[in-house]
Write a protein that holds these residues in place. Structure first.
Motif, short mmCIF file in Angstrom:
data_model
loop_
_atom_site.label_atom_id
_atom_site.label_comp_id
_atom_site.label_asym_id
_atom_site.label_seq_id
_atom_site.Cartn_x
_atom_site.Cartn_y
_atom_site.Cartn_z
N PRO A 251 41.08 21.90 57.95
CA PRO A 251 39.93 22.73 58.33
C PRO A 251 38.98 21.97 59.24
O PRO A 251 38.87 20.74 59.16
N ILE A 252 38.30 22.70 60.10
CA ILE A 252 37.30 22.06 60.96
C ILE A 252 35.91 22.65 60.74
O ILE A 252 34.91 22.03 61.09
N ARG A 253 35.85 23.85 60.14
CA ARG A 253 34.56 24.47 59.91
C ARG A 253 34.71 25.59 58.89
O ARG A 253 35.75 26.23 58.82
N ALA A 254 33.65 25.83 58.11
CA ALA A 254 33.65 26.92 57.15
C ALA A 254 32.23 27.44 57.00
O ALA A 254 31.27 26.73 57.30
N SER A 255 32.11 28.67 56.56
CA SER A 255 30.79 29.24 56.35
C SER A 255 30.87 30.27 55.25
O SER A 255 31.91 30.89 55.02
N GLY A 256 29.73 30.48 54.56
CA GLY A 256 29.65 31.50 53.53
C GLY A 256 30.44 31.14 52.29
O GLY A 256 31.55 30.63 52.37
N GLY A 257 29.87 31.43 51.13
CA GLY A 257 30.60 31.23 49.88
C GLY A 257 31.06 29.80 49.69
O GLY A 257 30.43 28.84 50.10
N THR A 258 32.23 29.66 49.07
CA THR A 258 32.80 28.36 48.77
C THR A 258 34.23 28.33 49.27
O THR A 258 35.01 29.23 48.98
N SER A 259 34.57 27.28 50.01
CA SER A 259 35.92 27.15 50.55
C SER A 259 36.41 25.73 50.30
O SER A 259 35.63 24.78 50.35
N PRO A 260 37.69 25.55 50.06
CA PRO A 260 38.22 24.21 49.82
C PRO A 260 38.35 23.41 51.10
O PRO A 260 38.64 23.96 52.17
N VAL A 261 38.13 22.13 51.00
CA VAL A 261 38.40 21.21 52.10
C VAL A 261 39.85 20.80 51.94
O VAL A 261 40.17 19.77 51.36
N PHE A 262 40.75 21.63 52.44
CA PHE A 262 42.17 21.47 52.13
C PHE A 262 42.90 20.72 53.24
O PHE A 262 42.49 20.69 54.39
N ALA A 263 44.00 20.11 52.87
CA ALA A 263 44.94 19.51 53.81
C ALA A 263 46.31 20.10 53.47
O ALA A 263 46.73 20.05 52.31
N MET A 264 46.97 20.67 54.46
CA MET A 264 48.21 21.39 54.19
C MET A 264 49.33 20.84 55.06
O MET A 264 49.20 20.74 56.28
N ASP A 265 50.43 20.46 54.43
CA ASP A 265 51.61 19.98 55.13
C ASP A 265 52.77 20.91 54.83
O ASP A 265 52.93 21.38 53.69
N ARG A 266 53.59 21.12 55.84
CA ARG A 266 54.68 22.07 55.70
C ARG A 266 55.92 21.56 56.41
O ARG A 266 55.86 21.12 57.56
N LEU A 267 57.04 21.59 55.73
CA LEU A 267 58.34 21.23 56.30
C LEU A 267 59.26 22.42 56.07
O LEU A 267 59.48 22.83 54.93
N GLU A 268 59.82 22.97 57.17
CA GLU A 268 60.60 24.20 57.05
C GLU A 268 61.89 24.10 57.84
O GLU A 268 61.92 23.62 58.98
N LEU A 269 62.97 24.58 57.23
CA LEU A 269 64.27 24.66 57.87
C LEU A 269 64.64 26.13 58.04
O LEU A 269 64.60 26.90 57.07
N ARG A 270 65.01 26.50 59.26
CA ARG A 270 65.41 27.87 59.55
C ARG A 270 66.88 27.87 59.99
O ARG A 270 67.25 27.17 60.94
N ILE A 271 67.69 28.63 59.30
CA ILE A 271 69.12 28.70 59.58
C ILE A 271 69.46 30.14 59.99
O ILE A 271 69.09 31.09 59.29
N TYR A 272 70.19 30.26 61.10
CA TYR A 272 70.56 31.58 61.62
C TYR A 272 72.04 31.86 61.35
O TYR A 272 72.87 30.95 61.37
N ARG A 273 72.31 33.12 61.14
CA ARG A 273 73.69 33.58 61.02
C ARG A 273 73.83 34.84 61.89
O ARG A 273 72.98 35.72 61.86
N GLY A 274 74.93 34.89 62.65
CA GLY A 274 75.11 36.02 63.55
C GLY A 274 74.33 35.86 64.83
O GLY A 274 74.06 36.85 65.52
N PHE A 275 73.95 34.62 65.19
CA PHE A 275 73.24 34.39 66.43
C PHE A 275 74.24 34.42 67.59
O PHE A 275 75.31 33.81 67.50
N PRO A 276 73.95 35.13 68.68
CA PRO A 276 74.93 35.30 69.77
C PRO A 276 75.24 34.00 70.49
O PRO A 276 74.39 33.14 70.66
N ARG A 277 76.51 33.87 70.93
CA ARG A 277 76.96 32.71 71.71
C ARG A 277 77.65 33.20 72.99
O ARG A 277 78.06 34.35 73.11
N ARG A 278 77.81 32.32 73.90
CA ARG A 278 78.53 32.66 75.13
C ARG A 278 80.01 32.81 74.88
O ARG A 278 80.58 32.14 74.04
#
Length: 596
Positions: free
Chosen positions: A569-596
């Motif tokens: 986060p870089i800025r927040a306003s109103g109410g209460t918000s967490p000062v969070f740090a979020m990390d994400r690692l994602e693998l995307r696998i395709y099936r039926g993707f067109p080829r030449r």
């Protein structure tokens, strides 16, 4: 909602989760290091693919942070799995005048003296102890209270998307979520900071509780008998012919005052210590303490005063049973579940929850595409292009709401069903650079939850409560995300994203009991609570790898993408918000993707 409740938001077709609620200290550097190490190793293993990159496949060969409008091929599938870690130890808190300050989680609970401010139900006991000891400045305290902690969440979002036609696809996201609230709540660490201890009348040890109640009953009976005898003497001496009345006739006002003092003492002892059949307050002065010594002395003064009027029913050295055990670091759980304190929490310190979060079902329509939804054209095109999609869906509130009897609970989802809408437009500038703009709207539906009444927060979590059903109306969330992407060859890319999120006001309305009288002074406990609207701005950086372009020209064996992102986060306003740090690692696998 009980405590600083966490409101989770799971973005359409993404694993991002933002928590609004609780407080804590620092999340582990070792854990962050492992995440970065996993991402670096994954990319390093694919580094040889940078060699001999063909120039025809540079355009949009690699996706990046944020959503995009790239369609799923007709009849094809995209399966996504990964890990998302969302931790925080501090909160942004509104300090007035539109300003926010960062403070540690549970900072409002920590105190050098845990007393009637946290436990207002002990206020009458504190006042009665002042009466018994004649010490008007006495402060009831269970001791120092240290409160720190952190919130950690790990999510494994399982996503499956299928292309129904070239322009329409359907997707489902099933997140498995584990949440941890690693609080460290320590009461009276060294055992010497308390002014009161456990009332022995509630003790379950053989003979201890019964003995204390007998002691309390004895002094109450003696005080009652002394009052009865003195009152009888006052009435007898009202007869002018009565004899042996010199003391009462010499000080009739003093005799009447003594009756009132004894009655006040009798009532105060019953309220604080209890009587022969029950305990009074859960805490009483400590044996040998200054205040208990003063109480013993004042009871002795009463005995002497009654003796001066010829009443000797109060035995020497009689006194109510004091505390011999104080609450220490390991006793907080006992307090939280003690009905004598008016509490019935099932848990109060570190908690863990795990299970399936809120499930999203979405449908996406490709509204416009310069490439005509042709995957090979988009991977090889070098000209400017535009693509736009619209996604609509429904969120099933399968996660369940907060646990009302766990005041610091971190739920694994909002547990509220919602209507989802998203619009994304991609603008391709050249073969190396493209940018996406996304608007997301999440409209939660009203539902019924079980909550504590009166509605509690962290600073009031030790106050007595009961459970009640309540209508919950979560605020609508709107997000704008801008995500620029830069590619280096056909395999690698760097990207970023700017996110602005606004969450509307949340309203919780407890149900009023049907038998509650209209004049009930506690009806205010059932008034609705509104959490103010709030905004959060955050930035994301990401590194990605893709084999799609190589797969199309029959270079790579499998069509897949690997993405690592870090959000802060870089800025927040109103109410209460967490000062969070979020990390994400994602693998995307395709099936039926067109080829030449």
């Amino acid at each position: 909602m009980p405590s600083t409740r966490v409101l989770h938001a799971y973005d359409i077709n993404r694993g991002d989760r933002t928590d609004v609620r609780l407080e804590t200290v620092r999340y582990g550097l070792a854990r962050i290091s492992r995440r970065w190490l996993a991402a670096v190793v994954s990319v390093a293993l694919m580094a040889p693919a940078l060699v001999a990159t063909p120039q025809w496949a540079l355009a949009q060969a690699v996706s990046g942070a944020g959503d995009d409008a790239i369609p799923i091929p007709k009849g094809g599938y995209r399966f996504r799995i990964g890990g998302l870690w969302n931790d925080y130890t501090n909160l942004y808190t509104d300090v007035g005048a539109g300003s926010l300050a960062s403070r540690p989680l549970l900072d409002g609970l920590a105190t050098s003296s845990l007393g009637t401010r946290a436990f207002p139900q002990l206020g009458a006991a504190e006042q009665s102890i002042r009466t018994l000891s004649a010490q008007s400045n006495f402060v009831l305290s269970l001791g120092t209270f240290e409160a720190v902690g952190d919130v950690r969440q790990a999510t494994i979002p399982l996503s499956l998307e299928r292309g129904i036609t070239r322009r329409i696809s359907v997707g489902v996201v099933v997140p498995y979520v584990e949440s941890r609230n690693r609080n460290q709540l320590v009461l009276n660490r060294n055992g010497t900071s308390a002014t009161v201890g456990q009332n022995p009348a509630y003790a379950t040890a053989a003979g201890v509780g019964a003995g204390a109640r007998t002691t309390n009953g004895t002094i109450l009976r003696q005080l009652a008998l002394a009052r009865t005898q003195l009152s009888a003497e006052i009435n007898r001496c009202a007869n002018i012919a009565a004899i042996n009345c010199a003391a009462i006739r010499a000080n009739p006002a003093g005799a009447q005052s003594l009756l009132q003092q004894a009655l006040s003492t009798q009532s105060a002892i019953g309220l604080v210590y209890g009587d022969s059949t029950r305990g009074g307050s859960p805490v009483v002065p400590i044996s040998g303490s200054t205040v208990h010594t003063a109480i013993v002395a004042n009871v002795g003064t009463l005995r002497t005063a009654f003796a001066g009027f010829g009443v000797t029913s109060i035995a020497p050295n009689v006194a109510p049973a004091p505390a011999t055990v104080v609450y220490g670091p390991g006793s907080l759980a006992a307090i939280a579940g003690d009905s004598a304190f008016g509490l019935s929490y099932t848990a109060i310190n570190g908690t863990r929850r795990a299970g399936i979060g809120d499930i999203d079902l979405t449908f996406t329509a490709l509204l416009h595409d310069t490439f005509g939804a042709d995957q090979q054209r988009r991977l090889s095109n070098r000209d400017r292009a535009v693509r736009s999609s619209l996604t609509a869906g429904f969120r099933f509130g399968s996660a369940g709401a907060d646990r009302a009897q766990d005041p610091l609970d971190v739920p694994i989802g909002e547990g509220a069903s919602a209507v989802l809408l998203r619009s994304t437009t991609d603008y391709i500038l050249n073969r190396r650079f493209w940018i996406s703009g996304t608007l997301r709207i999440v409209h939660p539906l009203s539902d019924q939850v079980v909550t504590a009444v009166p509605l509690l927060s962290d600073s009031t979590m030790f106050r007595p409560f009961s459970l009640s059903r309540a209508q919950r109306d979560l605020g609508q969330r709107a997000e704008i995300e801008i995500a620029p992407r830069l590619m280096f060859g056909e395999f690698f890319g760097l990207s970023g994203a700017y996110l602005f999120r606004r969450v509307g006001a949340d309203v919780l309305t407890p149900a009023l009991p049907q038998d509650a009288p209209s004049t009930n002074t506690l009806l205010g406990a059932f008034d609705p609570r509104t959490s103010p609207a709030r905004t959060v701005q955050a930035i994301t950086i990401a590194a990605s790898f893709s084999s799609l372009a190589s797969y199309v020209r029959r270079g790579a064996r499998y069509p897949l993408e690997l993405l690592f992102t870090h959000t802060a986060p870089i800025r927040a306003s109103g109410g209460t918000s967490p000062v969070f740090a979020m990390d994400r690692l994602e693998l995307r696998i395709y099936r039926g993707f067109p080829r030449r």
